[in-house]
Design a protein around this motif. Structure first.
Motif, PDB file in Angstrom:
ATOM      1  N   ASN A  86       0.726  -1.092  -0.119  1.00 31.31           N
ATOM      2  CA  ASN A  86       0.027  -0.029   0.038  1.00 31.31           C
ATOM      3  C   ASN A  86       1.009   1.264  -0.106  1.00 31.31           C
ATOM      4  O   ASN A  86       1.549   1.588   1.117  1.00 31.31           O
ATOM      5  N   VAL A 137      -5.984   9.578   2.825  1.00 28.89           N
ATOM      6  CA  VAL A 137      -6.795   8.304   3.249  1.00 28.89           C
ATOM      7  C   VAL A 137      -8.109   8.598   2.960  1.00 28.89           C
ATOM      8  O   VAL A 137      -9.081   7.710   2.159  1.00 28.89           O
ATOM      9  N   PRO A 154      -5.058   1.512   6.535  1.00 28.72           N
ATOM     10  CA  PRO A 154      -4.064   2.732   6.581  1.00 28.72           C
ATOM     11  C   PRO A 154      -4.318   3.705   7.734  1.00 28.72           C
ATOM     12  O   PRO A 154      -3.738   4.377   8.467  1.00 28.72           O
ATOM     13  N   ILE A 180       0.818   3.407   3.285  1.00 30.89           N
ATOM     14  CA  ILE A 180       1.710   2.689   4.396  1.00 30.89           C
ATOM     15  C   ILE A 180       3.108   2.825   4.231  1.00 30.89           C
ATOM     16  O   ILE A 180       3.966   3.050   4.969  1.00 30.89           O
TER      17      ILE A 180
END
Lengths: 97, 185
Positions: free
Chosen positions: A25, B79, B33, A28
């Motif tokens: 990801n 996000v 996340p 991340i």
């Protein structure tokens, strides 16, 4: 406390590196880079205690660069997401030959 | 604090150090996340506590304000903005060979950094400790002791940092801007 700080810094840096290598990801992965910068900052501050306050100045410079890096990096992630509709690094392989 | 309560100091140093380490491990293994970002905030706050115990109060304040505050809010904002979809397709971790390679790299790195730390620890014996409350009070307080070298010895680096921030602002606006159809060429 210098040895303990440097050991903790090494451990946090390694966790960051392993995270960058293992996770797919993109967001991340970016956070793992931030963790690595934090680990370096801990080394700077711990060594500043023994060698004068210049290390703390460098820690603040590292934080500034980290802020700039986060802003530009996340803007790049937004731009990529507009193109491929994903943040999974498996699907982002434009530069792979 | 170090001189008056050595046991309390040591206890809290190890406490915050272990919290930082545990939170970092939890952070790197989270699928979501958002959860990862919140665990990273725990790591950064524990590190701020360690900075206070290492006589770097100003860096600790900046750590909480800039890192745990501003940067992590930007991450969470992204996000939220991207609407990444379901967790099952998000929490992807590399396959077996990727994990083995990462474990090898991690072990090599931790061995190398541990050796470096030992070298630095033996170095400390030869260098007299110049910090501590008295030394900081001599050089103009918590902030003055940082401001003096920053605006004297490292003034060029400071000015370059401001240019870097300007470039980052313009760059992120240009990159994240939505291009219209006739604008794309």
């Amino acid at each position: 406390m210098l040895a303990e700080s440097l050991a903790l810094s090494a451990a946090l840096f390694t966790i960051g590196v392993v995270g960058v290598l293992v996770r797919r990801n993109a967001i991340i992965v970016f956070m793992c880079v931030e963790l690595m910068l934090n680990a370096v900052n801990l080394s700077f501050v711990a060594l500043a205690r023994a060698h004068g306050t210049a290390g703390q100045v460098f820690a603040i410079f590292v934080m500034t660069v980290a802020a700039a890096e986060a802003a530009v990096g996340l803007a790049i992630i937004i731009a990529i997401f507009r193109h491929v509709r994903t943040v999974n690094l498996k699907n982002i392989n434009l530069l792979r030959g | 604090m170090n001189e008056f309560y050595p046991l309390v100091y040591t206890f809290h140093f190890y406490l915050f150090g272990l919290v930082a380490l545990a939170a970092a491990i939890v952070f790197v293994t989270r699928k979501s996340p958002v959860a990862a970002a919140l665990w990273l905030v725990v790591v950064m706050t524990s590190l701020a506590a360690l900075y206070v115990m290492l006589d770097a109060e100003f860096v600790a304040v900046i750590q909480v304000l800039v890192y745990a505050g501003a940067i992590m809010v930007v991450f969470l904002f992204i996000v939220m903005l991207l609407n990444l979809g379901t967790l099952s397709e998000l929490g992807e971790i590399r396959g077996k060979w990727g994990r083995i390679a990462a474990a090898l790299v991690g072990l090599a790195l931790v061995a190398e950094l541990a050796a470096l730390s030992r070298a630095a620890y033996s170095l400390r014996v030869t260098v007299p400790a110049r910090s501590g409350p008295e030394a900081i009070a001599e050089t103009g307080g918590v902030i003055g002791s940082i401001a003096a070298p920053m605006f004297r010895d490292y003034l060029l680096a400071f000015e370059l940092t401001s240019v870097l921030l300007l470039v980052a602002i313009i760059g992120s606006v240009v990159l994240a801007r939505k291009r219209s159809e006739h604008d794309a060429g």
